[in-house]
Design an enzyme around this catalytic site. Structure first.
Site, PDB file in Angstrom:
ATOM      1  CD  GLU A   1      79.174 -45.395  40.345  1.00 61.69           C
ATOM      2  OE1 GLU A   1      78.841 -46.181  41.059  1.00 61.69           O
ATOM      3  OE2 GLU A   1      80.453 -45.350  39.563  1.00 61.69           O
TER       4      GLU A   1
ATOM      5  CB  CYS B   1      77.537 -45.741  34.886  1.00 62.36           C
ATOM      6  SG  CYS B   1      77.623 -44.301  36.247  1.00 62.36           S
TER       7      CYS B   1
ATOM      8  CB  CYS C   1      75.798 -41.420  32.885  1.00 65.99           C
ATOM      9  SG  CYS C   1      77.057 -42.514  32.796  1.00 65.99           S
TER      10      CYS C   1
ATOM     11  CG  HIS D   1      78.134 -45.969  29.065  1.00 69.91           C
ATOM     12  ND1 HIS D   1      79.229 -45.651  28.339  1.00 69.91           N
ATOM     13  CD2 HIS D   1      77.948 -45.435  30.201  1.00 69.91           C
ATOM     14  CE1 HIS D   1      79.922 -44.970  29.065  1.00 69.91           C
ATOM     15  NE2 HIS D   1      79.158 -44.908  30.402  1.00 69.91           N
TER      16      HIS D   1
ATOM     17  NE  ARG E   1      79.587 -38.058  36.435  1.00 71.05           N
ATOM     18  CZ  ARG E   1      77.960 -38.179  36.432  1.00 71.05           C
ATOM     19  NH1 ARG E   1      77.552 -38.072  35.319  1.00 71.05           N
ATOM     20  NH2 ARG E   1      77.403 -38.150  37.503  1.00 71.05           N
TER      21      ARG E   1
ATOM     22  CB  SER F   1      85.253 -40.042  34.486  1.00 66.14           C
ATOM     23  OG  SER F   1      84.036 -39.075  34.989  1.00 66.14           O
TER      24      SER F   1
ATOM     25  CB  CYS G   1      81.248 -41.205  36.876  1.00 66.95           C
ATOM     26  SG  CYS G   1      80.391 -42.990  36.808  1.00 66.95           S
TER      27      CYS G   1
ATOM     28  CB  CYS H   1      81.834 -43.795  33.363  1.00 71.21           C
ATOM     29  SG  CYS H   1      79.894 -44.032  33.416  1.00 71.21           S
TER      30      CYS H   1
HETATM   31 NI1  NFE Z   1      79.037 -42.966  35.150  1.00 70.09          NI
HETATM   32 FE1  NFE Z   1      79.296 -41.307  32.621  1.00 70.09          FE
HETATM   33  C1  NFE Z   1      78.517 -39.304  32.722  1.00 70.09           C
HETATM   34  C2  NFE Z   1      79.499 -41.497  31.015  1.00 70.09           C
HETATM   35  S1  NFE Z   1      81.298 -40.795  32.995  1.00 70.09           S
HETATM   36  S2  NFE Z   1      78.740 -41.006  34.942  1.00 70.09           S
HETATM   37  O1  NFE Z   1      78.284 -38.371  32.605  1.00 70.09           O
HETATM   38  O2  NFE Z   1      79.803 -41.651  30.055  1.00 70.09           O
HETATM   39  O3  NFE Z   1      82.283 -39.575  32.837  1.00 70.09           O
END
Ligand code: NFE
Ligand code: MG
Length: 565
Positions: free
Chosen positions: A14, A62, A65, A69, A477, A500, A544, A547
């Site tokens: 991503e 994102c 995931c 958030h 992640r 990430s 990702c 993110c």
């Molecule tokens: Ni957009 Fe996310 C996950 C978050 S990024 S995928 O899992 O927070 O590392």
């Protein structure tokens, strides 16, 4: 004279990630740079807004995931205001979390990572009957395993390849000598790729039942707003049963079968050896970490003998640096805790399109988060190691069983393959916990406890004039943190430090590399023009970048480029 391999963008992730790897005379990577090439600035957009709306903005960082958030955001605001959610809210959030984790990990294995190990074109050479024999041996409980089934799948792949339009299978390194699976194993994996694709759209219906929609289900400061009835709950139970059958019957057997062909990857790609987990899945409220299903903690230098505590509010522990990032900090500041965090973008890189970035200058839109000054790896491997080192029986059981089946020592975990295996092993835990959380919810509902939200502090007039809070979760992640400051009912500052960002971070002020960069170093490359080795290690983290740098794309970027100089 070293050679530089540039992969930009890395696909099957991503977001927008560029990797530059410097090779020595023997074709071994001796230095590497990870660059997030775009920026959006969600943290800036949030300033001045109503904190009760923050989750809805953050969640849209994102689409992969797709819930995490929002979860971290409502927890941050609840922490700031002093709201304690009812137990059912925690349980429903845990169900949302685990649904996300299981779906995301299965998609990662089959659709983002498998093609680094599985040669789709080689599947054409397989004998369907021999593939059926193999499938019945590898995954004896899985229903689709007849010669006719595999002949049909092979026919589908054949049409694809003969049309000359490989679509999403275009631009891979088919036929590369680094692919080790026999044709039958490749055909079986391709069949399961297609099955997983059909399955993943079913499991997310759990999000639609508790959160109204997917992607981006609804959350609520104070709890969860879930309209549920018995018929829907029975459906959730069926989806969880299917998910468990799929993980145990197909994903884990495939993972172990593929891994057994790549033993050298248990010694490549380990990287930092520092692992961090915030912890999550509360059983007695978010304020009681001793009852989390995922224990938190830090492991330094691969030392499984000691797990150190993590504190997100300690200004000396988590701090972000920008020595190699396209940001500015106030004069004299080199590292800032997120409560003091500043998001002031300042691009000083070359004008695109450019040939290469400067590893001694600024080279990415990602900041460099550090724990007590150390670069850390977060994610499934960190979680499995912290659970294991904390002495948790459930973690030890799945890890030891996998090590036994693969006949490798525990040190094999510190590797690219270890990272990929850890993701599968935590999916086993996750799907099991998903059933347990659901049973807990049913028990509460049957006993008459149906409260899912506490709205006593909904009105800003009930809040302190000035307050600050933090929220966290274990996203697929890795560890995710949100920090919020609220003044006069509005967001005064909002900082997000994403998994990430930890893993894909650039060097810090001391020149310490982030996890991706460190993991690439020492990797031998067979053919720099077809850098499948870089993809294997980078994909093992499941990047990702949306993110990590909260980004969108500018115009005019090439879709795929591998430059060797
Ligand atoms: Ni957009 Fe996310 C996950 C978050 S990024 S995928 O899992 O927070 O590392
Ligand atoms: Mg941030």
């Amino acid at each position: 004279m070293s050679r530089r391999v540039v992969v930009d963008p890395i696909t099957r992730i991503e977001g927008h990630l560029r990797v530059e790897a410097m090779l020595n005379d023997r074709g071994v990577i001796e230095n590497a740079m990870s660059s997030g090439t775009m920026w959006r600035g969600i943290e800036v957009i949030l300033q001045g807004r109503d904190p009760r709306d923050a989750w809805a903005f953050c969640e849209r960082i994102c689409g992969v995931c797709t819930t995490v958030h929002a979860l971290a955001s409502v927890r941050a605001v609840e922490n700031a205001i002093g709201i304690k959610v009812p137990q059912n809210a925690d349980i429903i959030r845990n169900i949302m979390f685990l649904t996300q984790m299981v779906q995301d990990h299965v998609i990662h294995f089959y659709h983002l990572h498998a093609l680094d190990w599985v040669d789709v074109v080689s599947a054409l050479k397989a004998t369907p009957a021999a593939t059926a024999d193999l499938a019945q041996k590898v995954s004896p409980t899985w229903h689709n395993s007849s010669p006719g089934y595999f002949a049909d799948v092979q026919g589908t792949v054949k049409k694809f390849v003969e049309s000359g339009q490989l679509g999403i299978f275009q631009n891979a390194y088919w036929g590369h000598p680094a692919y080790k699976l026999p044709p039958e194993a490749n055909l079986m994996a391709v069949a399961h790729y297609l099955e997983a694709l059909r399955w993943q759209k079913e499991i997310v219906k759990i999000h639609t039942i508790f959160g109204g929609k997917n992607p981006h289900p609804n959350y609520l400061v104070g709890g969860m707003a879930s309209a549920i009835n018995m018929e829907r709950l029975n459906y959730v139970r069926d989806l969880i049963t299917d998910a468990a059958r799929m993980v145990e019957g197909m994903y884990i057997p495939d993972l172990l079968a593929v891994a057994s062909f790549y033993p050298e990857w248990t010694t490549i790609g380990g990287g930092l050896g520092n692992y961090m987990v915030y912890g999550d899945l509360p059983q007695n409220g978010i304020g009681d970490p001793s009852r989390f299903r995922f224990p938190g903690g830090v492991i330094l230098n691969k030392n499984l003998g000691e797990v150190l505590p993590v504190d997100l509010t300690d200004q000396g522990q988590i701090r972000e640096e920008i020595a190699h990032s396209w940001y500015e900090y106030p004069a004299g500041k080199e590292a800032l805790h997120p409560w003091e965090g500043v998001t002031a973008p300042k691009y000083t890189g070359p004008k695109p399109p450019y040939k290469q970035l400067d590893e001694n200058g600024k080279y990415t839109w990602l900041k460099a988060p550090r724990w007590k000054g150390n670069a850390m790896e977060v994610g499934p491997l960190a979680r499995m190691l912290v659970g294991y080192a904390s002495g948790r029986a459930d973690f030890k059981e799945v890890v030891n069983e996998a090590l036994g089946k693969l006949k490798v020592p525990a040190t094999a975990l510190f590797s690219t393959l270890g990272r990929t295996a850890a993701r599968g092993l935590e999916t086993r835990l996750a799907v099991n916990w998903l059933g347990a959380e659901f049973d807990h919810l049913m028990t509460n509902l049957k006993s008459g406890d149906s409260a899912t939200a506490d709205t006593a502090h909904w009105e800003p007039s009930t809040w302190p004039a000035d307050c600050k809070g933090f929220g966290f979760t274990e996203a697929p992640r890795g560890s995710l943190g949100h920090w919020v400051q609220i003044h006069g009912g509005k967001i005064a500052n909002y900082q997000i430090v994403v998994p990430s960002t930890w893993n894909a971070s650039p060097k810090d002020g001391k020149g310490q590399h982030g996890a991706y960069e460190a993991a690439l170093m020492g990797t031998p490359m067979a053919d720099p023009l077809r850098p499948v080795e870089i993809l294997r290690t980078i994909h093992s983290f499941d990047p990702c970048l949306a993110c990590a740098s909260h980004v969108i794309g500018p115009d005019g970027r090439k879709l795929s480029e591998v430059v060797v100089r």
